[in-house]
Scaffold this motif. Structure first.
Motif, PDB file in Angstrom:
ATOM      1  N   UNK A  29       9.241  46.544  15.756  1.00  0.00           N
ATOM      2  CA  UNK A  29      10.051  47.298  14.788  1.00  0.00           C
ATOM      3  C   UNK A  29      10.892  46.324  13.957  1.00  0.00           C
ATOM      4  N   UNK A  30      10.956  46.614  12.659  1.00  0.00           N
ATOM      5  CA  UNK A  30      11.754  45.792  11.739  1.00  0.00           C
ATOM      6  C   UNK A  30      13.156  46.372  11.649  1.00  0.00           C
ATOM      7  N   UNK A  31      14.228  45.533  11.925  1.00  0.00           N
ATOM      8  CA  UNK A  31      15.624  45.983  11.875  1.00  0.00           C
ATOM      9  C   UNK A  31      16.445  44.990  11.038  1.00  0.00           C
ATOM     10  N   UNK A  32      17.385  45.500  10.258  1.00  0.00           N
ATOM     11  CA  UNK A  32      18.274  44.653   9.452  1.00  0.00           C
ATOM     12  C   UNK A  32      19.286  43.953  10.370  1.00  0.00           C
ATOM     13  N   UNK A  33      19.594  42.679  10.120  1.00  0.00           N
ATOM     14  CA  UNK A  33      20.576  41.973  10.965  1.00  0.00           C
ATOM     15  C   UNK A  33      21.976  42.568  10.782  1.00  0.00           C
ATOM     16  N   UNK A  34      22.708  42.673  11.866  1.00  0.00           N
ATOM     17  CA  UNK A  34      24.072  43.219  11.854  1.00  0.00           C
ATOM     18  C   UNK A  34      25.062  42.055  11.818  1.00  0.00           C
ATOM     19  N   UNK A  35      25.935  42.054  10.802  1.00  0.00           N
ATOM     20  CA  UNK A  35      26.943  40.990  10.676  1.00  0.00           C
ATOM     21  C   UNK A  35      27.976  41.130  11.782  1.00  0.00           C
ATOM     22  N   UNK A  36      28.344  40.052  12.449  1.00  0.00           N
ATOM     23  CA  UNK A  36      29.340  40.145  13.528  1.00  0.00           C
ATOM     24  C   UNK A  36      30.739  40.404  12.961  1.00  0.00           C
ATOM     25  N   UNK A  37      31.524  41.205  13.657  1.00  0.00           N
ATOM     26  CA  UNK A  37      32.916  41.486  13.278  1.00  0.00           C
ATOM     27  C   UNK A  37      33.813  40.536  14.048  1.00  0.00           C
TER      28      UNK A  37
END
Length: 447
Positions: A29-37
């Motif tokens: 599955x292709x998922x967008x990277x999540x920016x760390x907070x």
């Protein structure tokens, strides 16, 4: 040959199996990277109502210093036992005595001259009185018609019958020489000269005794009994012990924070000296400030006057807070030190009070004079004016900050206005940040 064919067959079988596995695998599955907070530490903004403290360093200098030098020459017959380096002398004490024999003789000679001139004045005064009396008798003979009779003395009966005649001018207005007036004036002038010489001789005699002009400490000396000294020869250097001055160079920004700086003696100051393993404090006062900028540092010299520097200061902690007697007895030396002239000391000055000033941790100040504020899980960049930074505390002013706002103290590599953050202590709600402040920030690199 057979072995080679078997190896080629095994290789081709492996390639076929690998191709079948690749062709039949499942697609990920292709998922967008999540920016760390990022997680940050915050501190509360605190209102500063007290006077602004100013800390500086300065050099202790003598408020008064004088070189002891004789005004007359001669042989020293007495030297004060405390006239040694480090010795203490009291105002009015006799420091040195010069052999006064010649000067006492000069006084006796001048006194004898005065008495002689007094006799001359008395003699000239009597001669003038006699000359005046003789002139009056001569004038009486002329007014008695003596001119017609060739100055013949007539009996009283005949004088009454003689008609009056005109008196010559020299008979009514005699010359000063006739009355011996110049001789009297010359004698009086000689008497005045004699009196002046007597006063001069007495003054020179009094200068054979040299006294301390003020209470102080001997910085240097070069005297010994029996030595011959000349007028103007420097014999000792004395520093006043009643007070000292601390010269503090400060920049114009800090000078503007001092109240009534140009009015003498209006602002208190505390002077600190580190001695051994303890710190001592003396109370002083800002006496004056120089109106001349230092050419090299472009600073203003502020002069703090410290009275009674010989008295040992009160012992304090390294944070400038006074400590108890029990702790002091276990810390201080056998005797508290004086405030040494020439020592480099720390000085605390009391500045003005600002109504809209805040205290924040020093690490919260970012380049460009801004702070980062945590507001509802986002970062806001707020411009400020830095007033002062002392130790780990900064004093600032800002129209958009309010007491209780959470300023970020953690370092961040890249910062943008409105970026998401997490506060480690859960404080992510800012107070008093208006909407227009959100547009004031721009992308800023962290310190």
């Amino acid at each position: 040959m057979r072995t080679t064919l078997i190896g080629i067959g095994i290789f081709l079988a492996c390639v076929a199996v690998a191709a079948i596995l690749i062709a039949t695998r499942e697609r990920p599955e292709v998922a967008m990277p999540v920016a760390p907070v990022p997680s940050v530490q915050t501190a509360s903004v605190v209102t500063r109502d007290a006077a602004i403290p100013l800390r500086a360093t300065g050099t202790v200098q003598a408020s008064e210093e004088v070189a002891i030098a004789p005004e007359v020459g001669g042989r020293l017959v007495y030297v004060h036992p405390q006239l040694r380096i480090g010795g203490r002398v009291t105002r009015g004490e006799v420091l040195l005595r010069i052999d006064a024999t010649d000067y006492e003789n000069a006084v006796e000679q001048a006194l004898a001259d005065v008495r002689q001139q007094e006799v001359q004045v008395l003699q000239a005064s009597e001669e003038r009185r006699i000359a005046e009396a003789e002139f009056k008798r001569f004038q009486a003979r002329l007014t008695g018609n003596g001119a017609r009779e060739n100055s013949r003395i007539l009996p009283p009966a005949e004088l009454e019958t003689q008609p009056p005649f005109s008196t010559p001018a020299e008979a009514t207005s005699p010359s000063l020489l006739v009355l011996r007036e110049p001789q009297l004036r010359a004698a009086e002038a000689a008497q005045q000269r004699a009196n002046a010489r007597l006063e001069d001789a007495r003054e020179r005699l009094s200068r054979t005794t040299i006294r301390a002009p003020f209470s102080g400490i001997v910085r240097s000396e070069n005297v010994a009994p029996g030595a011959y000294v000349s007028p103007g020869q420097a014999l000792a250097q004395i520093v006043a012990s009643s007070s000292v001055e601390v010269i503090i160079p400060i920049d114009r920004e800090d000078a503007a924070l001092l109240p009534r700086l140009w009015s003498a003696g209006t602002s208190p100051a505390d002077v600190y000296l580190d001695y051994g393993d303890a710190r001592y404090r003396w109370e002083g006062i800002v006496e004056r400030a120089s109106a001349i900028l230092d050419d090299a540092t472009r600073t203003i010299d502020v002069i703090v006057l410290v009275p009674n520097p010989i008295r040992g200061g009160s012992i304090v902690h390294a944070n400038h807070q006074a400590i108890s007697r029990d702790v002091a007895e276990g810390t201080r030396q056998d005797e508290p030190p004086p405030l040494f002239v020439g020592e480099l000391v720390h000085v605390d000055l009391q500045g003005i009070s600002l109504k809209d000033a805040f205290e924040v941790p020093r690490e919260a100040i970012r380049s460009g004079d801004v702070v980062w504020v945590a507001v509802n899980g986002t970062l806001r960049i707020v411009p400020i004016r830095v007033i002062q930074q002392i130790d780990d505390v900064a004093l600032i002013q800002s129209r958009t900050l309010a007491p209780g706002d959470a300023v970020i103290t953690s370092p961040l590599r890249v910062v943008t206005e409105g970026m998401r953050i997490r506060t480690a202590d859960g404080r992510d709600n800012g107070v008093g940040i208006p909407d227009d402040a959100q547009s004031a920030g721009v992308t800023s690199a962290a310190n």
